[in-house]
Design an enzyme around this catalytic site. Structure first.
Site: not given
Ligand code: GLA
Length: 422
Positions: A48, A158, A160, A194, A206
């Site tokens: 992460e 979270g 995506s 994005e 993502d």
């Molecule tokens: C979000 C962002 C990703 C990544 C995560 C953390 O989902 O969109 O690009 O940085 O946070 O791992």
């Protein structure tokens, strides 16, 4: 072995949603769609806040997806309807191109990813329109289109939902305009949409997860080289499930928090004279920590420590998976270390996520961690199938005790990436 008990309801098979997308299109726009394109959300199993540091990530696409039913139009209008919002955006594709009209004339391969000063379209609409804009900038012959979007990826969890929407939209535009995107192009252009058009400074995690997803596999991604290595992840064979715990909270400081963390990493890399924090070896961490703590500040040093140790954990996790007789406890252990590091060093967790993780593990999960950007959203827990009910009950009870909203649960099933589904 893959028995799923209790209320961790599996997603309805996606064919039902494909049909719903077709029907919805006809209701909304009249006529038949030319096809349906589907792109999944994701969970990140480990790794992460490493993706914008040129590091390693280990996500998987899940069986929650955005479906785009689309048909070409005779004119140059792009009309997109978002079923879950009940909202339409309508733009002229020609108004999005050319000097000044969208406020931006950067070529598609420009390294400058800063957002448009004055985006023509805002809110949710910036995502699909941004995809059309970025594809046009890259020279793809985007034609007028009606697109009906319906998604089973919960928004703000979270998982995506935006990458799923972007990838489904990009494939639909290609499908009806007669151009094909490679998987790498799909991931790259949707991320640019994005970053630049929606103004979210995310890394590639993502969009790559949604584009490259594979049934039954996690994806080991080196975000520097762009290499994607699918890795079989058959938890059912181990009698286990990766349980998603959606806290259904999303803290308002998350947006700035994400940009702040990213900026801190870039500052630290510049200070250390490396292209990205990926270049700091685990063995050099003590020395690096001291240097950053003195030269910059201790908070930044802890950010660096998270990134360096997290990159190592991804590699360890994959090494464990590569053992023929791997067992779940060491995987769970890495998840716990990852969560602690995100909570204490990177400071992107949230009380709800910490309660979900601690409670799941106390109820018998092998490990658990927040997934995605943090500041709310979802946690994942590695749970033996027989303990699924107990873990969910415990987390539900703990949330009630704390006065948090009721969490939602579902198993994460490693699924195929973005594709045409009808
Ligand atoms: C979000 C962002 C990703 C990544 C995560 C953390 O989902 O969109 O690009 O940085 O946070 O791992």
């Amino acid at each position: 072995m893959s028995r799923q008990t209790g209320s961790a309801s599996s997603a309805v098979p996606s064919t039902a949603f494909v049909d719903e997308a077709r029907r919805g299109f006809t209701e909304q726009f009249g006529g038949e769609p030319a096809g349906v394109w589907t792109a999944p959300g994701r969970v990140n199993v480990i790794g992460e806040h490493t993706d914008y540091n040129d590091g390693f990530v280990l996500p998987m696409a899940i069986d929650r997806a955005c479906h785009a039913a689309a048909a070409p139009r005779a004119d140059r209008v792009l009309r997109v309807y978002a079923a879950q919002l009940g909202k339409t955006v309508e733009v002229s594709l020609d108004a999005l191109t050319g000097p000044g009209s969208a406020g931006d004339t950067r070529p598609a391969d420009s390294p400058d990813m800063s957002p448009l000063a004055d985006p023509a379209v805002t809110g949710w609409a910036a995502y699909p329109v941004g995809v059309a804009w970025v594809l046009q900038q890259a020279g793809f012959p985007v034609g007028g289109a009606d697109i009906y979007l319906t998604s089973t990826v919960p928004v703000g969890s979270g998982l995506s939902s935006s990458a799923a929407l972007e990838c489904a939209t990009a494939l639909a535009l290609g499908g009806i305009s007669g151009f094909e995107l490679t998987t790498a192009e799909l991931a790259r252009h949707t991320q640019r949409a994005e970053n630049i058009y929606a103004g979210v400074p995310c890394g590639p995690l993502d969009q790559m997860s949604s584009a490259y997803g594979e049934d039954g596999s996690v994806l080991f991604i080196d975000t520097r080289s762009g290499e994607v290595r699918p890795q079989p992840f058959d938890l059912a064979a181990e009698g286990a499930v990766l349980l998603v715990i959606d806290t259904r909270v999303s803290h308002a400081h998350g947006e700035n928090g994400y940009a702040d963390r990213r900026a801190a990493c870039e500052r630290a890399a510049a200070f250390l004279g490396v292209p990205a924090l990926r270049d700091i070896a685990l063995a050099d961490l003590p020395e690096t920590f001291a240097k950053v703590a003195v030269g910059l500040d201790e908070t930044t040093a802890r950010r660096v420590r998270h990134v360096v140790t997290e990159n190592a954990r991804v590699q360890q996790f994959v090494a464990i998976l590569n053992h023929k007789d791997f067992s779940l406890p060491p995987l769970g252990h890495r998840m716990m270390q990852s969560h602690a590091s995100l909570r204490d060093d990177y400071e992107v967790s949230a009380p709800e996520l910490d309660v979900a993780v601690a409670t799941a593990v106390a109820a018998g999960a092998h490990g658990a961690r927040m997934t995605g950007g943090g500041f709310g959203g979802s946690a994942i827990a590695l749970v033996d199938t027989g303990l699924l009910d107990a873990v969910q009950d415990a987390v539900r009870a703990a949330f009630a005790e704390h006065g948090y909203p009721e969490p939602q649960f579902f198993p994460a099933v490693a699924s195929a990436g973005a594709r045409r589904t009808a």
